[in-house]
Design a protein around this motif. Sequence first.
Motif, PDB file in Angstrom:
ATOM      1  N   ASN A  26     107.461  50.756  35.635  1.00 58.88           N
ATOM      2  CA  ASN A  26     107.330  52.316  34.826  1.00 58.88           C
ATOM      3  C   ASN A  26     107.926  51.815  33.515  1.00 58.88           C
ATOM      4  O   ASN A  26     108.694  51.105  33.280  1.00 58.88           O
ATOM      5  N   ILE A  27     107.302  52.618  32.670  1.00 63.58           N
ATOM      6  CA  ILE A  27     107.767  52.585  31.110  1.00 63.58           C
ATOM      7  C   ILE A  27     107.854  53.912  30.576  1.00 63.58           C
ATOM      8  O   ILE A  27     107.937  55.032  31.111  1.00 63.58           O
ATOM      9  N   VAL A  28     109.076  53.834  29.517  1.00 68.26           N
ATOM     10  CA  VAL A  28     109.373  54.929  28.775  1.00 68.26           C
ATOM     11  C   VAL A  28     109.107  54.411  27.297  1.00 68.26           C
ATOM     12  O   VAL A  28     109.245  53.320  27.138  1.00 68.26           O
ATOM     13  N   GLY A  29     109.358  55.735  26.625  1.00 70.56           N
ATOM     14  CA  GLY A  29     109.349  55.317  25.069  1.00 70.56           C
ATOM     15  C   GLY A  29     107.945  55.618  24.344  1.00 70.56           C
ATOM     16  O   GLY A  29     106.895  56.280  25.058  1.00 70.56           O
ATOM     17  N   GLY A  30     107.714  55.366  23.180  1.00 72.46           N
ATOM     18  CA  GLY A  30     106.683  55.679  22.328  1.00 72.46           C
ATOM     19  C   GLY A  30     106.909  56.448  21.186  1.00 72.46           C
ATOM     20  O   GLY A  30     108.202  56.902  21.285  1.00 72.46           O
ATOM     21  N   TYR A  35     112.926  56.458  23.541  1.00 69.08           N
ATOM     22  CA  TYR A  35     113.930  56.150  24.805  1.00 69.08           C
ATOM     23  C   TYR A  35     115.329  55.450  23.926  1.00 69.08           C
ATOM     24  O   TYR A  35     116.250  55.823  24.401  1.00 69.08           O
ATOM     25  N   VAL A  36     115.059  54.828  22.947  1.00 63.32           N
ATOM     26  CA  VAL A  36     116.154  54.129  22.240  1.00 63.32           C
ATOM     27  C   VAL A  36     116.319  54.684  21.000  1.00 63.32           C
ATOM     28  O   VAL A  36     115.264  54.865  20.307  1.00 63.32           O
ATOM     29  N   SER A  37     117.463  55.199  20.457  1.00 59.50           N
ATOM     30  CA  SER A  37     117.706  55.693  19.090  1.00 59.50           C
ATOM     31  C   SER A  37     116.936  54.662  17.793  1.00 59.50           C
ATOM     32  O   SER A  37     117.070  53.756  17.910  1.00 59.50           O
ATOM     33  N   ASN A  38     116.110  55.517  17.029  1.00 59.79           N
ATOM     34  CA  ASN A  38     115.355  54.610  15.971  1.00 59.79           C
ATOM     35  C   ASN A  38     114.724  53.507  16.394  1.00 59.79           C
ATOM     36  O   ASN A  38     114.395  52.502  15.728  1.00 59.79           O
ATOM     37  N   ASP A  39     113.996  53.506  17.503  1.00 61.56           N
ATOM     38  CA  ASP A  39     113.138  52.636  18.243  1.00 61.56           C
ATOM     39  C   ASP A  39     111.901  53.183  19.117  1.00 61.56           C
ATOM     40  O   ASP A  39     112.441  53.798  20.127  1.00 61.56           O
ATOM     41  N   SER A  40     110.707  53.335  18.432  1.00 63.63           N
ATOM     42  CA  SER A  40     109.778  54.066  18.964  1.00 63.63           C
ATOM     43  C   SER A  40     108.985  52.910  19.878  1.00 63.63           C
ATOM     44  O   SER A  40     107.844  53.266  20.512  1.00 63.63           O
ATOM     45  N   GLY A  41     109.690  51.945  20.483  1.00 62.86           N
ATOM     46  CA  GLY A  41     109.158  50.939  21.467  1.00 62.86           C
ATOM     47  C   GLY A  41     108.613  51.379  22.771  1.00 62.86           C
ATOM     48  O   GLY A  41     109.318  52.535  23.078  1.00 62.86           O
ATOM     49  N   ILE A  42     108.270  50.430  23.589  1.00 59.91           N
ATOM     50  CA  ILE A  42     107.957  50.888  25.059  1.00 59.91           C
ATOM     51  C   ILE A  42     108.842  49.970  26.058  1.00 59.91           C
ATOM     52  O   ILE A  42     108.966  48.583  25.364  1.00 59.91           O
ATOM     53  N   PHE A  43     109.746  50.717  26.577  1.00 60.77           N
ATOM     54  CA  PHE A  43     110.516  50.003  27.432  1.00 60.77           C
ATOM     55  C   PHE A  43     110.543  49.915  28.964  1.00 60.77           C
ATOM     56  O   PHE A  43     109.735  50.912  29.145  1.00 60.77           O
ATOM     57  N   VAL A  44     110.633  49.075  29.789  1.00 55.99           N
ATOM     58  CA  VAL A  44     110.653  49.045  31.274  1.00 55.99           C
ATOM     59  C   VAL A  44     111.815  49.938  31.749  1.00 55.99           C
ATOM     60  O   VAL A  44     112.933  49.889  31.624  1.00 55.99           O
TER      61      VAL A  44
END
Length: 145
Positions: A26-30, A35-44
């Motif tokens: 599954n993924i989170v983010g965007g 999901y991570v402060s100051n990072d709009s990346g996609i994370f597992v």
Amino acid sequence: MNGRVDYLVTEEEINLTRGPSGLGFNIVGGTDQQYVSNDSGIFVSRIKENGAAALDGRLQEGDKILSVNGQDLKNLLHQDAVDLFRNAGYAVSLRVQHRLQVQNGPLGHHGEGEPSGIPITVVLVPVFALIMVAAWAFMRYRQRL
């Protein structure tokens, strides 16, 4: 040690074959669900047991997925990223960033010339005491003979 947390960042290409339960994670983010402060990346966010990712063993929870089949995941809405994964085909190539937390300085480092591990006196004092008790008991026993 100054309490600062450092990270070792590595990148890896991971090729997965879609299984009965998809790619197995599954993924989170965007851009709309950071999901991570100051990072709009996609994370597992989760590796599914016995899924393609779990069986491969290289993808880990918390990894950042940089691209899917060569398509960059920067500045995507979460649902657009989900759609990209769903439509990626049977053989999927992921560019992944692993981020490993490391301490500032080696573990157990005490400084130049200082011992590491258990202090020698913690070991020697009880051993010396046992030797003295054994010697005293032996001498007393011997006097009785």
